[in-house]
Design a protein around this motif. Structure first.
Motif, mmCIF file in Angstrom:
data_model
loop_
_atom_site.group_PDB
_atom_site.id
_atom_site.type_symbol
_atom_site.label_atom_id
_atom_site.label_comp_id
_atom_site.label_asym_id
_atom_site.label_seq_id
_atom_site.Cartn_x
_atom_site.Cartn_y
_atom_site.Cartn_z
ATOM 1 N N SER A 150 4.108 10.101 -6.973
ATOM 2 C CA SER A 150 5.156 10.443 -7.938
ATOM 3 C C SER A 150 4.546 10.721 -9.309
ATOM 4 O O SER A 150 4.918 11.691 -9.988
ATOM 5 C CB SER A 150 6.174 9.314 -8.065
ATOM 6 O OG SER A 150 6.814 9.094 -6.836
ATOM 7 N N LEU A 151 3.609 9.868 -9.724
ATOM 8 C CA LEU A 151 2.946 10.069 -11.007
ATOM 9 C C LEU A 151 2.174 11.388 -11.013
ATOM 10 O O LEU A 151 2.234 12.148 -11.977
ATOM 11 C CB LEU A 151 2.000 8.905 -11.302
ATOM 12 C CG LEU A 151 1.228 8.991 -12.619
ATOM 13 C CD1 LEU A 151 2.187 8.968 -13.787
ATOM 14 C CD2 LEU A 151 0.222 7.878 -12.716
ATOM 15 N N LEU A 152 1.491 11.690 -9.919
ATOM 16 C CA LEU A 152 0.761 12.950 -9.813
ATOM 17 C C LEU A 152 1.719 14.138 -9.861
ATOM 18 O O LEU A 152 1.454 15.124 -10.547
ATOM 19 C CB LEU A 152 -0.054 12.973 -8.513
ATOM 20 C CG LEU A 152 -0.886 14.219 -8.269
ATOM 21 C CD1 LEU A 152 -1.973 14.339 -9.313
ATOM 22 C CD2 LEU A 152 -1.482 14.183 -6.873
ATOM 23 N N GLN A 190 0.830 -1.200 0.000
ATOM 24 C CA GLN A 190 0.000 0.000 0.000
ATOM 25 C C GLN A 190 0.878 1.269 0.000
ATOM 26 O O GLN A 190 0.584 2.235 -0.698
ATOM 27 C CB GLN A 190 -0.936 0.006 1.214
ATOM 28 C CG GLN A 190 -2.056 -1.007 1.115
ATOM 29 C CD GLN A 190 -2.922 -1.015 2.358
ATOM 30 O OE1 GLN A 190 -2.604 -0.390 3.373
ATOM 31 N NE2 GLN A 190 -4.039 -1.746 2.279
ATOM 32 N N VAL A 191 1.973 1.211 0.770
ATOM 33 C CA VAL A 191 2.890 2.353 0.830
ATOM 34 C C VAL A 191 3.562 2.543 -0.526
ATOM 35 O O VAL A 191 3.685 3.671 -1.030
ATOM 36 C CB VAL A 191 3.927 2.167 1.961
ATOM 37 C CG1 VAL A 191 5.031 3.214 1.872
ATOM 38 C CG2 VAL A 191 3.247 2.202 3.313
ATOM 39 N N VAL A 192 3.999 1.465 -1.142
ATOM 40 C CA VAL A 192 4.667 1.550 -2.438
ATOM 41 C C VAL A 192 3.706 2.105 -3.485
ATOM 42 O O VAL A 192 4.068 2.984 -4.283
ATOM 43 C CB VAL A 192 5.214 0.162 -2.851
ATOM 44 C CG1 VAL A 192 5.677 0.166 -4.304
ATOM 45 C CG2 VAL A 192 6.339 -0.263 -1.934
ATOM 46 N N ILE A 193 2.472 1.614 -3.500
ATOM 47 C CA ILE A 193 1.479 2.104 -4.463
ATOM 48 C C ILE A 193 1.184 3.579 -4.214
ATOM 49 O O ILE A 193 1.074 4.373 -5.150
ATOM 50 C CB ILE A 193 0.206 1.244 -4.401
ATOM 51 C CG1 ILE A 193 0.511 -0.149 -4.961
ATOM 52 C CG2 ILE A 193 -0.931 1.901 -5.176
ATOM 53 C CD1 ILE A 193 -0.628 -1.141 -4.849
ATOM 54 N N ALA A 194 1.082 4.003 -2.967
ATOM 55 C CA ALA A 194 0.823 5.406 -2.640
ATOM 56 C C ALA A 194 1.984 6.286 -3.101
ATOM 57 O O ALA A 194 1.774 7.378 -3.668
ATOM 58 C CB ALA A 194 0.585 5.566 -1.151
ATOM 59 N N VAL A 195 3.223 5.831 -2.883
ATOM 60 C CA VAL A 195 4.396 6.593 -3.307
ATOM 61 C C VAL A 195 4.431 6.703 -4.831
ATOM 62 O O VAL A 195 4.695 7.770 -5.383
ATOM 63 C CB VAL A 195 5.694 5.955 -2.751
ATOM 64 C CG1 VAL A 195 6.926 6.535 -3.419
ATOM 65 C CG2 VAL A 195 5.769 6.115 -1.246
ATOM 66 N N LEU A 196 4.156 5.612 -5.521
ATOM 67 C CA LEU A 196 4.132 5.637 -6.987
ATOM 68 C C LEU A 196 3.026 6.557 -7.507
ATOM 69 O O LEU A 196 3.229 7.312 -8.472
ATOM 70 C CB LEU A 196 3.957 4.224 -7.544
ATOM 71 C CG LEU A 196 5.166 3.285 -7.384
ATOM 72 C CD1 LEU A 196 4.807 1.887 -7.878
ATOM 73 C CD2 LEU A 196 6.363 3.819 -8.139
ATOM 74 N N ALA A 197 1.850 6.513 -6.882
ATOM 75 C CA ALA A 197 0.744 7.379 -7.301
ATOM 76 C C ALA A 197 1.092 8.846 -7.073
ATOM 77 O O ALA A 197 0.817 9.699 -7.936
ATOM 78 C CB ALA A 197 -0.529 7.001 -6.541
#
Length: 105
Positions: free
Chosen positions: A17-19, A8-15
């Motif tokens: 970063s994409l934003l 969940q943390v990795v997905i949040a960080v990637l999201a």
């Protein structure tokens, strides 16, 4: 399907970063709008440079004519200073001034 907290943390960080990259792409310095404005400015400056280069070319030709021949000097003296050669006759024709109608109320 439940994601582990690490995922969940990795997905949040990637999201995030994409934003952040999307925000940078569309807004601020280096954005697509900023790049388009800079390209328009470069095009405008290129046009100005072309006009100035042509002006410089004409001025350089005038300087070369003045240095190399007396014809250009004579032409300028005749046109700007009203000079004439010995033996020439100069006629000046003056147009009568047009009377201005009075429109005083």
């Amino acid at each position: 399907m439940k994601l582990s907290p690490a995922r969940q943390v990795v997905i949040a960080v990637l999201a995030l970063s994409l934003l952040g990259l999307q925000i940078r792409l569309w807004f601020g310095e280096g954005s697509l709008r900023h790049v388009a404005a800079l390209e328009n400015e470069v095009e405008s400056l290129d046009q100005q440079n072309a006009k100035l280069a042509e002006r410089n070319r004409l001025l350089a030709a005038d300087v070369r004519d003045l240095k190399e021949g007396s014809e250009a000097v004579e032409e300028i003296a005749r046109k700007d200073l009203g000079m004439i050669r010995d033996g020439e006759v100069f006629f000046q024709i003056l147009e009568p001034e047009q009377e201005k109608p009075d429109h005083a109320p």
